[in-house]
Design a protein around this motif. Structure first.
Motif, short mmCIF file in Angstrom:
data_model
loop_
_atom_site.label_atom_id
_atom_site.label_comp_id
_atom_site.label_asym_id
_atom_site.label_seq_id
_atom_site.Cartn_x
_atom_site.Cartn_y
_atom_site.Cartn_z
N LYS A 144 0.83 -1.21 0.00
CA LYS A 144 0.00 0.00 0.00
C LYS A 144 0.86 1.26 0.00
N GLY A 145 2.13 1.12 0.36
CA GLY A 145 3.12 2.17 0.10
C GLY A 145 3.19 3.32 1.07
N ALA A 146 2.16 4.10 1.19
CA ALA A 146 2.22 5.35 1.96
C ALA A 146 2.64 5.08 3.40
N GLY A 147 3.63 5.89 3.87
CA GLY A 147 4.12 5.72 5.23
C GLY A 147 5.34 4.84 5.32
N PHE A 148 5.80 4.29 4.19
CA PHE A 148 7.00 3.45 4.16
C PHE A 148 8.13 4.22 3.50
N SER A 149 9.37 3.93 3.93
CA SER A 149 10.52 4.48 3.22
C SER A 149 10.64 3.76 1.88
N TYR A 150 11.47 4.33 0.99
CA TYR A 150 11.53 3.80 -0.37
C TYR A 150 12.98 3.73 -0.85
N MET A 151 13.35 2.57 -1.41
CA MET A 151 14.65 2.38 -2.03
C MET A 151 14.49 2.55 -3.54
N PRO A 152 15.01 3.61 -4.14
CA PRO A 152 14.73 3.92 -5.54
C PRO A 152 15.48 3.05 -6.54
N ASN A 153 16.49 2.28 -6.11
CA ASN A 153 17.27 1.47 -7.05
C ASN A 153 16.60 0.13 -7.31
N THR A 154 15.35 0.17 -7.76
CA THR A 154 14.61 -1.05 -8.02
C THR A 154 13.51 -0.75 -9.01
N ASN A 155 12.74 -1.75 -9.39
CA ASN A 155 11.63 -1.51 -10.31
C ASN A 155 10.60 -0.58 -9.68
N TYR A 156 10.01 0.24 -10.50
CA TYR A 156 9.11 1.29 -10.04
C TYR A 156 7.98 0.73 -9.17
N CYS A 157 7.80 1.34 -8.00
CA CYS A 157 6.75 1.01 -7.03
C CYS A 157 7.01 -0.30 -6.28
N SER A 321 0.36 7.47 -1.93
CA SER A 321 0.35 6.36 -2.87
C SER A 321 -0.99 6.30 -3.58
N VAL A 322 -0.93 5.87 -4.83
CA VAL A 322 -2.14 5.66 -5.62
C VAL A 322 -2.32 4.16 -5.77
N MET A 323 -3.49 3.67 -5.35
CA MET A 323 -3.75 2.24 -5.32
C MET A 323 -4.62 1.82 -6.50
N GLU A 414 -10.07 -4.97 -5.28
CA GLU A 414 -10.72 -4.61 -4.01
C GLU A 414 -9.63 -4.22 -3.02
N PRO A 415 -9.99 -3.67 -1.85
CA PRO A 415 -8.96 -3.19 -0.92
C PRO A 415 -7.91 -4.23 -0.56
N SER A 416 -8.30 -5.49 -0.48
CA SER A 416 -7.36 -6.51 -0.04
C SER A 416 -6.35 -6.91 -1.11
N ASN A 417 -6.64 -6.66 -2.40
CA ASN A 417 -5.71 -7.12 -3.44
C ASN A 417 -5.18 -6.01 -4.35
N CYS A 418 -5.52 -4.75 -4.06
CA CYS A 418 -4.96 -3.67 -4.86
C CYS A 418 -3.54 -3.40 -4.40
N VAL A 419 -2.75 -2.78 -5.26
CA VAL A 419 -1.35 -2.49 -4.94
C VAL A 419 -1.04 -1.05 -5.32
N MET A 420 0.08 -0.56 -4.83
CA MET A 420 0.53 0.79 -5.17
C MET A 420 1.02 0.80 -6.62
N ILE A 421 0.49 1.73 -7.44
CA ILE A 421 0.92 1.82 -8.84
C ILE A 421 1.50 3.19 -9.16
#
Length: 452
Positions: A144-157, A321-323, A414-421
């Motif tokens: 879900k993304g928001a509130g987590f730190s991010y390592m940019p050296n990887t595939n987007y999102c 984050s956009v889900m 649905e909320p349980s299976n959506c991901v950050m895009i």
């Protein structure tokens, strides 16, 4: 053409066109024979209210000649959009993420009247409200993304790293303290992107431009080896293209400045505002910087401390984050087959058609002319994220992605299976509540960015 299909736990509807195979050869009951357009369930019963969950219904069409079928809303999707004569067409109604709603199917029949040239019939489809919308606020994970730190050296999102804020506590705290810490909001929409690049790494960089607010966080981050698996990513003989199809459902935003402001004034709330693991590293970082006292401006002492902190926690974090769901179709093409009349974008279109993805290819015969060349001189990879991936069964379709499968999958989010895009990234020093430690870390950031 080598094909790799990767399914990672719905996606923008593919551009679909009329196909006789998609129109069901089903006899129409006498009860429906007097109407041009009716909608039933799989048992043939008229539909007055669609279920809140993703379901398939059937549009019974009565026409003497040609017809087209369309929808006024994106969540009502006919599997076939045109045909001739009587037919029964599958109609997919997607998961409802809000209250009661209503859309329409539009049947347009041509050639039945001389004056108008066509007739139009509309069928209203009402859908009941979703009774489990409160589930959204209770779903927390790195997906879900928001509130987590991010390592940019990887595939987007896919670089979510460490939970910075105590997400399970934020909702409770904002109700008890009347502060706004975390917000979820509906955000329906669809986007299609085409990206051209000279390497896989450049593809990812171009995707990340809008998220990084023009700050190249890779410069501050520790380099990660083996990030881009394809050994030809820097091969001068190849070029790369990606078609990215995205469907948005909702956004999650962390109002981090409110959290920092409260943490500065209320020490007792800090261990509830911040996640325990990150708070341990943050306190240690602040203590080490403050222990230097008058030497805190000596970068030879502070830079190693800052670097160590960023190595563990990451250089930035996801503030919004956009889900939803996304499909990335990536193509690697030998430059030798490309010319002024056949670009990498054209090769991408041909490859998509060969794999069952329906796109419009301009120019008569263009698809057939280049089919063999594309097959022999390209590699492709499809990565699908979000929704119920069990809806897509490529083994049963000889590796091709069937239109109906994609439509069903798209509407299954649905909320349980959506991901950050998609996301918005902020430098991690913004969440440091101690002013001296904040300023030292920001100085380190500025120094690194000017050195690269």
């Amino acid at each position: 053409m080598k094909k790799i299909i990767v399914l990672l736990s719905c996606v923008l509807p593919f551009l679909y066109s009329c196909s006789d195979k998609e129109v069901m050869d089903v006899a129409v009951s006498e009860a429906d024979s007097n109407q041009s357009l009716t909608l039933t369930d799989e048992k043939g019963q008229p539909v007055t209210m669609a279920d809140a969950l993703c379901s398939t219904y059937y549009a019974h069409i009565h026409a003497d000649g040609d017809w087209t079928l369309s929808s006024t809303v994106p969540y009502i999707v006919p599997v076939t959009d045109c045909g001739t004569g009587d037919a029964v067409v599958k109609v997919i109604v997607g998961n409802n993420w809000q209250g009661d709603r209503e859309g329409q199917l539009i049947l347009t029949k041509t050639g039945e009247t001389r004056a108008a040239g066509f007739t139009e019939t509309r069928a209203n489809i009402k859908q009941t409200a979703n009774s489990t919308l409160d589930v959204i606020s209770g779903v927390f994970s790195s997906n879900k993304g928001a509130g987590f730190s991010y390592m940019p050296n990887t595939n987007y999102c896919l670089g979510a790293n460490m939970e910075l804020f105590n997400l399970c506590q934020l909702d409770e705290l904002q109700q008890s303290t009347n502060y706004n810490f975390i917000v979820d909001d509906l955000y329906p929409g669809v986007v299609e992107e085409v990206i051209i690049a000279d390497s896989q790494e450049e593809l990812q960089n171009k995707l990340a431009i809008s998220a990084s607010l023009s700050v190249d966080f890779r410069q501050v981050a520790v380099k990660v080896s083996g990030t881009y698996e394809n050994e030809t990513s820097s091969d001068d003989s190849r070029t790369y293209a990606m078609k990215r199809l995205k469907a948005y459902n909702y956004t999650r935003e962390i109002n981090y400045m409110n959290i920092v402001a409260v943490a500065q004034k209320n020490e007792e709330l800090r261990d509830r505002l911040y996640a325990p693991g990150f708070y341990m590293y943050l306190e240690n970082f602040i203590d080490r910087i403050n222990s230097l006292a008058s030497q805190s401006n000596d970068t030879t002492l502070t830079n190693p401390i800052c670097r160590e902190f960023l190595q563990v926690c990451g250089p930035c974090f996801i503030s919004k984050s956009v889900m939803g769901c996304t499909l990335d179709y990536e193509l690697s093409v030998k430059k030798s087959i490309l010319n002024e009349n056949f670009t990498v974008a054209g090769a991408l279109d041909v490859a998509l058609m060969m794999n069952g993805v329906k796109v419009t290819v301009n120019g008569s015969g263009k698809y057939e002319d280049h089919k063999e060349s594309v097959s022999q001189n390209t590699d492709s990879k499809v990565v699908i994220r979000g929704g119920d991936v069990n809806k897509v069964n490529i083994l049963a379709t000889e590796g091709k992605i069937e239109n109906e499968q994609i439509l069903l999958w798209q509407q299954s989010v649905e909320p349980s299976n959506c991901v950050m895009i998609d996301m918005e990234l902020i430098p991690i020093y913004a969440v440091v509540f101690d002013k001296k430690a904040h300023d030292v870390l920001k100085t380190y950031y500025d120094y690194i960015l000017t050195q690269k």
